[in-house]
Design a protein around this motif. Structure first.
Motif, PDB file in Angstrom:
ATOM      1  N   GLY A   1       0.819  -1.209   0.000  1.00 40.43           N
ATOM      2  CA  GLY A   1       0.000   0.000   0.000  1.00 40.43           C
ATOM      3  C   GLY A   1       0.852   1.259   0.000  1.00 40.43           C
ATOM      4  O   GLY A   1       0.549   2.233  -0.696  1.00 40.43           O
ATOM      5  N   ASN A   2       1.936   1.248   0.771  1.00 43.19           N
ATOM      6  CA  ASN A   2       2.845   2.393   0.813  1.00 43.19           C
ATOM      7  C   ASN A   2       3.553   2.593  -0.524  1.00 43.19           C
ATOM      8  O   ASN A   2       3.737   3.723  -0.973  1.00 43.19           O
ATOM      9  CB  ASN A   2       3.871   2.202   1.927  1.00 43.19           C
TER      10      ASN A   2
ATOM     11  N   ASN B   1       1.163   4.074  -3.015  1.00 35.65           N
ATOM     12  CA  ASN B   1       0.973   5.486  -2.737  1.00 35.65           C
ATOM     13  C   ASN B   1       2.157   6.305  -3.244  1.00 35.65           C
ATOM     14  O   ASN B   1       1.966   7.347  -3.883  1.00 35.65           O
ATOM     15  CB  ASN B   1       0.804   5.713  -1.234  1.00 35.65           C
TER      16      ASN B   1
ATOM     17  N   ILE C   1      -0.370   7.133  -6.191  1.00 37.34           N
ATOM     18  CA  ILE C   1      -1.396   7.973  -5.576  1.00 37.34           C
ATOM     19  C   ILE C   1      -0.865   9.361  -5.222  1.00 37.34           C
ATOM     20  O   ILE C   1      -1.411  10.382  -5.648  1.00 37.34           O
ATOM     21  CB  ILE C   1      -1.978   7.310  -4.310  1.00 37.34           C
TER      22      ILE C   1
ATOM     23  N   SER D   1       0.217   7.699   2.869  1.00 40.26           N
ATOM     24  CA  SER D   1       0.911   6.418   3.035  1.00 40.26           C
ATOM     25  C   SER D   1       0.212   5.565   4.081  1.00 40.26           C
ATOM     26  O   SER D   1      -0.004   4.364   3.879  1.00 40.26           O
ATOM     27  CB  SER D   1       2.371   6.652   3.447  1.00 40.26           C
TER      28      SER D   1
ATOM     29  N   MET E   1      -3.310   4.384   2.673  1.00 41.93           N
ATOM     30  CA  MET E   1      -3.213   3.314   1.682  1.00 41.93           C
ATOM     31  C   MET E   1      -2.699   2.030   2.317  1.00 41.93           C
ATOM     32  O   MET E   1      -3.111   0.925   1.937  1.00 41.93           O
ATOM     33  CB  MET E   1      -2.296   3.730   0.528  1.00 41.93           C
TER      34      MET E   1
ATOM     35  N   ILE F   1      -9.492   9.719  -0.589  1.00 45.42           N
ATOM     36  CA  ILE F   1      -8.035   9.571  -0.554  1.00 45.42           C
ATOM     37  C   ILE F   1      -7.361  10.547  -1.503  1.00 45.42           C
ATOM     38  O   ILE F   1      -6.329  11.134  -1.192  1.00 45.42           O
ATOM     39  CB  ILE F   1      -7.638   8.121  -0.893  1.00 45.42           C
ATOM     40  N   THR F   2      -7.944  10.713  -2.700  1.00 44.67           N
ATOM     41  CA  THR F   2      -7.357  11.622  -3.695  1.00 44.67           C
ATOM     42  C   THR F   2      -8.380  12.688  -4.056  1.00 44.67           C
ATOM     43  O   THR F   2      -9.219  12.464  -4.923  1.00 44.67           O
ATOM     44  CB  THR F   2      -6.935  10.864  -4.965  1.00 44.67           C
TER      45      THR F   2
ATOM     46  N   VAL G   1      -6.936   5.077  -8.412  1.00 43.87           N
ATOM     47  CA  VAL G   1      -7.042   4.762  -6.987  1.00 43.87           C
ATOM     48  C   VAL G   1      -8.089   3.677  -6.768  1.00 43.87           C
ATOM     49  O   VAL G   1      -7.896   2.762  -5.963  1.00 43.87           O
ATOM     50  CB  VAL G   1      -7.399   6.021  -6.176  1.00 43.87           C
TER      51      VAL G   1
ATOM     52  N   ILE H   1      -8.132  -0.798  -5.183  1.00 35.34           N
ATOM     53  CA  ILE H   1      -8.999  -1.141  -4.049  1.00 35.34           C
ATOM     54  C   ILE H   1     -10.040  -2.170  -4.482  1.00 35.34           C
ATOM     55  O   ILE H   1     -10.342  -3.116  -3.742  1.00 35.34           O
ATOM     56  CB  ILE H   1      -9.687   0.117  -3.487  1.00 35.34           C
TER      57      ILE H   1
END
Length: 247
Positions: free
Chosen positions: A132-133, A136, A140, A174, A177, A219-220, A231, A235
């Motif tokens: 996830g990091n 991002n 992202i 970070s 995500m 998130i965005t 994004v 998910i």
């Protein structure tokens, strides 16, 4: 039958073991943080890379060249950001050792089958958080930064972003995500507990897609459909992965 003294002795032995575990964790994490701190140029070359149109993601997607400048407005701000970033990265680098020490401490209290599940859950959660990091950092955050950092209500109003704002956004996204990527792990646990099942997740797939779009929009905070999709798709794939792994 054990006496009271033996029980007290066992308690203090566990307490000493816990203290030793925590001491080793702190020493290793601080050591990593110090090493990272002294590699300031290399650290911030990576951290600040997304603000340049030469960043690998922009080049791969042929994004039009742009310019984002950062400024510092506090006397101690740059030093404190350097320190906090080094601590964060240090703990991130030391996290495999930290997880090992924690598991080593609690594993004697677990049955063999519980240890097997614990290793799988902790390992999977760690891998998903890192993924996830990475998503991002490479996707992202760069597009969020590009949109918000170059957006203008008028050509007469120039954007001057603060370093603190840049770092806060990077860390928050970070974390978000990383947590979102825990969806398959959480789903698997809930499935094992009998709270949800495959049929339920398939039945509410349409509702989940709407929720995914809402989460992606949060998130965005951009207005273009392309960024929303890049994004939402990961998910949604996590949701479909969750459907596959649950019984």
């Amino acid at each position: 039958m054990k006496s009271g003294n033996e029980n007290i002795g066992t308690f203090w032995e566990h307490l000493d073991e816990l203290r030793g575990c925590l001491f080793r964790i702190v020493v290793v994490a601080v050591t990593f943080a110090l090493v990272v701190f002294f590699f300031k140029d290399e650290l911030f070359e990576i951290v600040l890379a997304p603000k340049s149109s030469d960043f690998i993601t922009y080049r791969a997607l042929h994004v039009t060249a742009f310019d984002i400048n950062l400024m510092n407005i506090g006397l101690t701000e740059q030093f404190m950001i350097h320190l906090k970033t080094a601590i964060y990265v240090g703990f991130l680098l030391a996290s495999p050792y930290i997880l090992y020490q924690i598991f080593h401490f609690v594993s004697p209290a677990l049955y063999a089958n519980e240890r097997k599940y614990a290793v799988g859950i902790v390992g999977s959660a760690y891998i998903m958080f890192i993924l996830g990091n990475l998503l991002n950092y490479f996707l992202i955050f760069p597009f969020t930064l590009k949109f918000l950092g170059t957006y203008q209500v008028s050509a007469d109003v120039a954007n001057m972003l603060t370093l603190q704002s840049y770092m806060d956004t990077l860390f928050i996204l970070s974390l978000m995500m990383g947590l979102v990527f825990e969806l398959p792990v959480v789903t698997w646990i809930l499935g094992k507990m009998g709270i949800i099942d495959k049929q339920m997740m398939q039945q509410y797939r349409r509702h989940a897609i709407v929720l995914i779009l809402i989460i992606a929009a949060m998130i965005t905070p951009t207005t273009d459909a392309f960024t929303l999709m890049i994004v939402s798709i990961p998910i949604w794939l996590l949701y479909e992965l969750s459907v596959l792994i649950i019984h």
